[in-house]
Design an enzyme around this catalytic site. Structure first.
Site, PDB file in Angstrom:
ATOM      1  N   ASP A  99       4.821 -39.235 -55.093  1.00 38.46           N
ATOM      2  CA  ASP A  99       4.764 -40.621 -55.592  1.00 38.46           C
ATOM      3  C   ASP A  99       4.142 -41.572 -54.572  1.00 38.46           C
ATOM      4  O   ASP A  99       3.712 -42.663 -54.922  1.00 38.46           O
ATOM      5  CB  ASP A  99       6.168 -41.115 -55.950  1.00 38.46           C
ATOM      6  CG  ASP A  99       6.715 -40.443 -57.198  1.00 38.46           C
ATOM      7  OD1 ASP A  99       6.066 -39.506 -57.688  1.00 38.46           O
ATOM      8  OD2 ASP A  99       7.783 -40.857 -57.679  1.00 38.46           O
ATOM      9  N   GLY A 104       5.389 -40.749 -61.059  1.00 38.67           N
ATOM     10  CA  GLY A 104       5.416 -42.076 -60.435  1.00 38.67           C
ATOM     11  C   GLY A 104       6.572 -42.849 -61.038  1.00 38.67           C
ATOM     12  O   GLY A 104       6.413 -43.518 -62.051  1.00 38.67           O
TER      13      GLY A 104
HETATM   14  O1  F6P Z   1       9.986 -38.277 -56.653  1.00 39.83           O
HETATM   15  C1  F6P Z   1       8.957 -37.424 -56.955  1.00 39.83           C
HETATM   16  C2  F6P Z   1       8.984 -37.028 -58.395  1.00 39.83           C
HETATM   17  O2  F6P Z   1       7.836 -36.244 -58.502  1.00 39.83           O
HETATM   18  C3  F6P Z   1       9.026 -38.174 -59.407  1.00 39.83           C
HETATM   19  O3  F6P Z   1       7.794 -38.737 -59.695  1.00 39.83           O
HETATM   20  C4  F6P Z   1       9.625 -37.504 -60.602  1.00 39.83           C
HETATM   21  O4  F6P Z   1      10.220 -38.430 -61.477  1.00 39.83           O
HETATM   22  C5  F6P Z   1      10.631 -36.622 -59.964  1.00 39.83           C
HETATM   23  O5  F6P Z   1      10.081 -36.238 -58.726  1.00 39.83           O
HETATM   24  C6  F6P Z   1      11.030 -35.452 -60.781  1.00 39.83           C
HETATM   25  O6  F6P Z   1      11.839 -34.629 -60.011  1.00 39.83           O
HETATM   26  P1  F6P Z   1      12.748 -33.432 -60.539  1.00 39.83           P
HETATM   27  O7  F6P Z   1      12.322 -33.118 -61.933  1.00 39.83           O
HETATM   28  O8  F6P Z   1      12.465 -32.326 -59.596  1.00 39.83           O
HETATM   29  O9  F6P Z   1      14.129 -33.934 -60.463  1.00 39.83           O
END
Ligand code: F6P
Length: 342
Positions: free
Chosen positions: A127, A170
């Site tokens: 992000d 993001g």
């Molecule tokens: O924080 C990074 C990120 O890629 C965000 O953009 C996204 O919402 C999140 O991780 C998703 O993470 P996970 O599905 O691994 O919990």
């Protein structure tokens, strides 16, 4: 100084292994230190789940995505285990821990540093929204993945009178959307920093098509938010830690745009594809430089710091306060806007 620890926490991203390799190679090769690799972020420190890492353990991982240490968002201050984390420093004879992570992982590191524990931070998140650094590990690879996807969508879009919506990651900031949108020639970019009005977006797209364009590419960040009362979105689910699980806004936006413009709309949600695979060269170099400087800081006793990119330099900044969200600056969005004109 004899031994340091290393961990990766939070969502993974390409480039983590390059950073681990750099820390281990520099610590062992240049300073003769021992390195303990903790599994799954702070969880591994709390549980004493660690293994010794040497040059052989980090062979062949520079180009590999993911993290050989595993990762988790475990927060020992919130979930219990902070006493065990504090104790680990003396029990395991650690002169420092290099924590590679985003806001959650580095937030824990900052609190420990405030308590006087020798923690160093290395910023990662696709992000790219951590304050204190111009760029985080993983961002440039995610932008490349999203740009490649937009390029592919462009060629199929050209064959039909269609709207192509590409949803990228993001949560709180639209860095990936903006960069990939600029690189891929998007006709509209919707980011969390600028709430959008679906009527204005559709009017803009209609204008493009009236000017003879037969398709439009709309890049939307998962955390983009409509102006209150302009588009109904369902409540997002939460994960086991209570964090909002984003993803899918484009599926709600597409029918609204279809109705308002009269053009067919198609949706592509890139999701975790953006976090997978090999890091691009810039991420490997950034991670390597970050890791190398982090070890120097540890050896110099400059702890409670985070390595950071400032222009083409690697600097260090206080770990306290880095977790704040760094939004996309208005002037960068204005550059993208120039190219939205029909
Ligand atoms: O924080 C990074 C990120 O890629 C965000 O953009 C996204 O919402 C999140 O991780 C998703 O993470 P996970 O599905 O691994 O919990």
């Amino acid at each position: 100084m004899r031994r340091i620890g290393i961990l990766t926490g939070g969502g993974d991203c390409p480039g983590l292994n390059a950073a681990i390799r750099a820390v281990v190679r520099k610590a062992v090769g240049a300073h003769g230190l021992e390195v303990l690799g903790f599994r799954d972020g702070w969880r591994g420190v709390a549980d004493g789940d660690a293994r010794a890492l040497d040059a052989t353990s980090v062979q062949g991982i520079l180009h590999r995505g993911g993290t050989i240490l595993g990762s988790s968002g475990m927060n020992p201050y919130r979930e219990g285990g902070i006493e065990r984390v504090r104790a680990a420093f003396s029990e395991l004879d650690l002169d420092g821990i290099v924590a590679i992570g985003g806001d959650g992982t580095l937030g824990v590191g900052a609190r420990l540093a405030e308590e006087g524990f020798p923690v160093l931070g290395v910023p990662k998140t696709i992000d790219n929204d951590l304050s204190g650094t111009d760029v985080c590990i993983g961002f440039q690879t995610a932008v490349q993945v999203a740009t490649d996807a937009i390029d592919r969508l462009h060629t199929t879009a050209e064959s039909h009178n269609r709207l192509m919506l590409v949803e990228v990651m993001g949560r709180s900031a639209g860095w990936i959307a903006l960069y990939a949108g600029l690189a891929g020639g998007a006709d509209a970019i919707l980011i969390p920093e600028r709430p959008f009005d679906v009527r204005e977006v559709s009017e803009h797209l209609r204008q493009r098509h009236r000017h003879g364009h037969s398709f439009s590419i709309v890049v939307v960040a998962e955390g983009a938010a409509p102006v209150a009362g302009t588009l109904e979105l369902p409540e997002y689910a939460r994960d086991e830690r209570g964090f909002v699980r984003y993803g899918g806004i484009a599926h709600h936006l597409a029918p609204a745009l279809e109705e308002l413009t009269g053009y067919e709309a198609r949706v592509t949600v890139l999701g975790h594809v953006q976090r997978g695979g090999s890091p691009v060269a810039e991420d490997r170099v950034l991670a390597t430089r970050f890791g190398e400087v982090a070890v120097d800081l540890a050896v110099a006793g400059r702890v409670g710091r985070m390595v950071a990119a400032r222009g083409t330099d690697i600097v260090d900044v206080p770990l306290a306060g880095v977790a704040k969200v760094r939004p996309v600056p208005e002037e960068l969005y204005r550059v993208a806007e120039v190219f939205f004109d029909p």
